[in-house]
Design a protein around this motif. Sequence first.
Motif, PDB file in Angstrom:
ATOM      1  N   GLN A 137       0.848  -1.189   0.000  1.00  0.00           N
ATOM      2  CA  GLN A 137       0.000   0.000   0.000  1.00  0.00           C
ATOM      3  C   GLN A 137       0.879   1.234   0.000  1.00  0.00           C
ATOM      4  O   GLN A 137       1.813   1.344   0.806  1.00  0.00           O
ATOM      5  CB  GLN A 137      -0.916  -0.010   1.224  1.00  0.00           C
ATOM      6  N   ASP A 141      -2.350   4.815  -3.425  1.00  0.00           N
ATOM      7  CA  ASP A 141      -3.512   3.962  -3.202  1.00  0.00           C
ATOM      8  C   ASP A 141      -4.514   4.505  -2.195  1.00  0.00           C
ATOM      9  O   ASP A 141      -5.652   4.034  -2.123  1.00  0.00           O
ATOM     10  CB  ASP A 141      -3.049   2.575  -2.705  1.00  0.00           C
ATOM     11  N   ALA A 142      -4.107   5.475  -1.379  1.00  0.00           N
ATOM     12  CA  ALA A 142      -4.969   5.976  -0.306  1.00  0.00           C
ATOM     13  C   ALA A 142      -4.423   7.308   0.173  1.00  0.00           C
ATOM     14  O   ALA A 142      -3.285   7.671  -0.154  1.00  0.00           O
ATOM     15  CB  ALA A 142      -5.011   4.971   0.853  1.00  0.00           C
ATOM     16  N   PRO A 143      -5.209   8.052   0.964  1.00  0.00           N
ATOM     17  CA  PRO A 143      -4.677   9.281   1.553  1.00  0.00           C
ATOM     18  C   PRO A 143      -3.462   8.986   2.418  1.00  0.00           C
ATOM     19  O   PRO A 143      -3.270   7.870   2.892  1.00  0.00           O
ATOM     20  CB  PRO A 143      -5.850   9.797   2.409  1.00  0.00           C
ATOM     21  N   LYS A 145      -0.638   9.048   5.517  1.00  0.00           N
ATOM     22  CA  LYS A 145      -0.689   8.843   6.962  1.00  0.00           C
ATOM     23  C   LYS A 145      -0.870  10.209   7.653  1.00  0.00           C
ATOM     24  O   LYS A 145      -0.383  11.205   7.149  1.00  0.00           O
ATOM     25  CB  LYS A 145       0.618   8.212   7.439  1.00  0.00           C
ATOM     26  N   HIS A 147      -4.018   9.004   8.019  1.00  0.00           N
ATOM     27  CA  HIS A 147      -5.303   8.468   7.551  1.00  0.00           C
ATOM     28  C   HIS A 147      -5.215   6.943   7.524  1.00  0.00           C
ATOM     29  O   HIS A 147      -4.185   6.379   7.145  1.00  0.00           O
ATOM     30  CB  HIS A 147      -5.605   9.000   6.146  1.00  0.00           C
ATOM     31  N   GLY A 149      -6.475   4.755   5.575  1.00  0.00           N
ATOM     32  CA  GLY A 149      -6.796   4.118   4.298  1.00  0.00           C
ATOM     33  C   GLY A 149      -5.854   3.017   3.864  1.00  0.00           C
ATOM     34  O   GLY A 149      -6.298   1.966   3.386  1.00  0.00           O
ATOM     35  N   MET A 150      -4.543   3.223   4.001  1.00  0.00           N
ATOM     36  CA  MET A 150      -3.604   2.200   3.548  1.00  0.00           C
ATOM     37  C   MET A 150      -3.742   0.919   4.363  1.00  0.00           C
ATOM     38  O   MET A 150      -3.731  -0.186   3.809  1.00  0.00           O
ATOM     39  CB  MET A 150      -2.165   2.727   3.601  1.00  0.00           C
ATOM     40  N   GLU A 152      -6.442  -0.026   6.018  1.00  0.00           N
ATOM     41  CA  GLU A 152      -7.752  -0.598   5.687  1.00  0.00           C
ATOM     42  C   GLU A 152      -7.684  -1.363   4.370  1.00  0.00           C
ATOM     43  O   GLU A 152      -8.262  -2.454   4.243  1.00  0.00           O
ATOM     44  CB  GLU A 152      -8.794   0.510   5.625  1.00  0.00           C
ATOM     45  N   ASN A 153      -6.963  -0.812   3.395  1.00  0.00           N
ATOM     46  CA  ASN A 153      -6.778  -1.517   2.121  1.00  0.00           C
ATOM     47  C   ASN A 153      -6.027  -2.835   2.329  1.00  0.00           C
ATOM     48  O   ASN A 153      -6.370  -3.862   1.722  1.00  0.00           O
ATOM     49  CB  ASN A 153      -5.995  -0.650   1.138  1.00  0.00           C
ATOM     50  N   ARG A 156      -8.325  -5.346   3.940  1.00  0.00           N
ATOM     51  CA  ARG A 156      -9.326  -5.788   2.970  1.00  0.00           C
ATOM     52  C   ARG A 156      -8.720  -6.773   1.971  1.00  0.00           C
ATOM     53  O   ARG A 156      -9.342  -7.780   1.606  1.00  0.00           O
ATOM     54  CB  ARG A 156      -9.884  -4.570   2.235  1.00  0.00           C
ATOM     55  N   ALA A 181      -6.986   3.099  12.381  1.00  0.00           N
ATOM     56  CA  ALA A 181      -7.500   1.888  11.738  1.00  0.00           C
ATOM     57  C   ALA A 181      -7.928   0.834  12.751  1.00  0.00           C
ATOM     58  O   ALA A 181      -8.469  -0.212  12.364  1.00  0.00           O
ATOM     59  CB  ALA A 181      -6.439   1.307  10.800  1.00  0.00           C
TER      60      ALA A 181
END
Length: 225
Positions: A137, A141-143, A145, A147, A149-150, A152-153, A156, A181
Amino acid sequence: MTDLRLVVFDCDGTLVDSQHVIFAALSHAFDGHGMTVPDLDAVRRVVGLGLVEAVETLVPHLDRAAHVTLAESYKNAFGLLRHDPLHAEPLFPGVREALATLADAGYLLGVATGKSRKGLAATLKMHDLTDMFVTLQTADDAPGKPHPGMLENAMRATGARPADTVMVGDTVFDIRMAGNAGTHALGVSWGYHPPHELTAAGARHVLAGYDGLSPWLETLWEPAA
């Protein structure tokens, strides 16, 4: 080990010591725009953030367009410097052995980094580590840090739950991302933010060396008596 466990690593300052090439690339970028180069301590403080966010933190008086331009100049300089033997990104001691030990024990391994996907791929290829990780990640791929998102990806992609996931990093941005997270957070003492800041940000423990990683993980997920 039979349960699914995911260990996600930051890259710069955690797996590889990239501070000198980062500083050199920033110096090229700032010099190229006739700007005063930030000192190394200031640069170390922003390693781990997304690139534009890092530049914004270093020179907050500039507007967004200038931040983006500086970030692009940095990326261009970094791409050139990474091929210079004087600006290598060496692995920290014990990285390869620790990753092999965890993989042999059945842990799933991932990376969550402020690097671009291209930059991370180049670093892992340089050290022949690409095949060690099941999820990568990046800032693409995501906002950035902290955040979540990475992470969570990564969860997932692997099917791991927050309770089964550990984020390993050297900056408060890594630790706060883990907190956001809902995962465990483990600091390392050899990176770019001091241990007391990692603890204050929520790290459950701060490693003194990679030889302590596997034993700590075993303790973390030790069955209740």
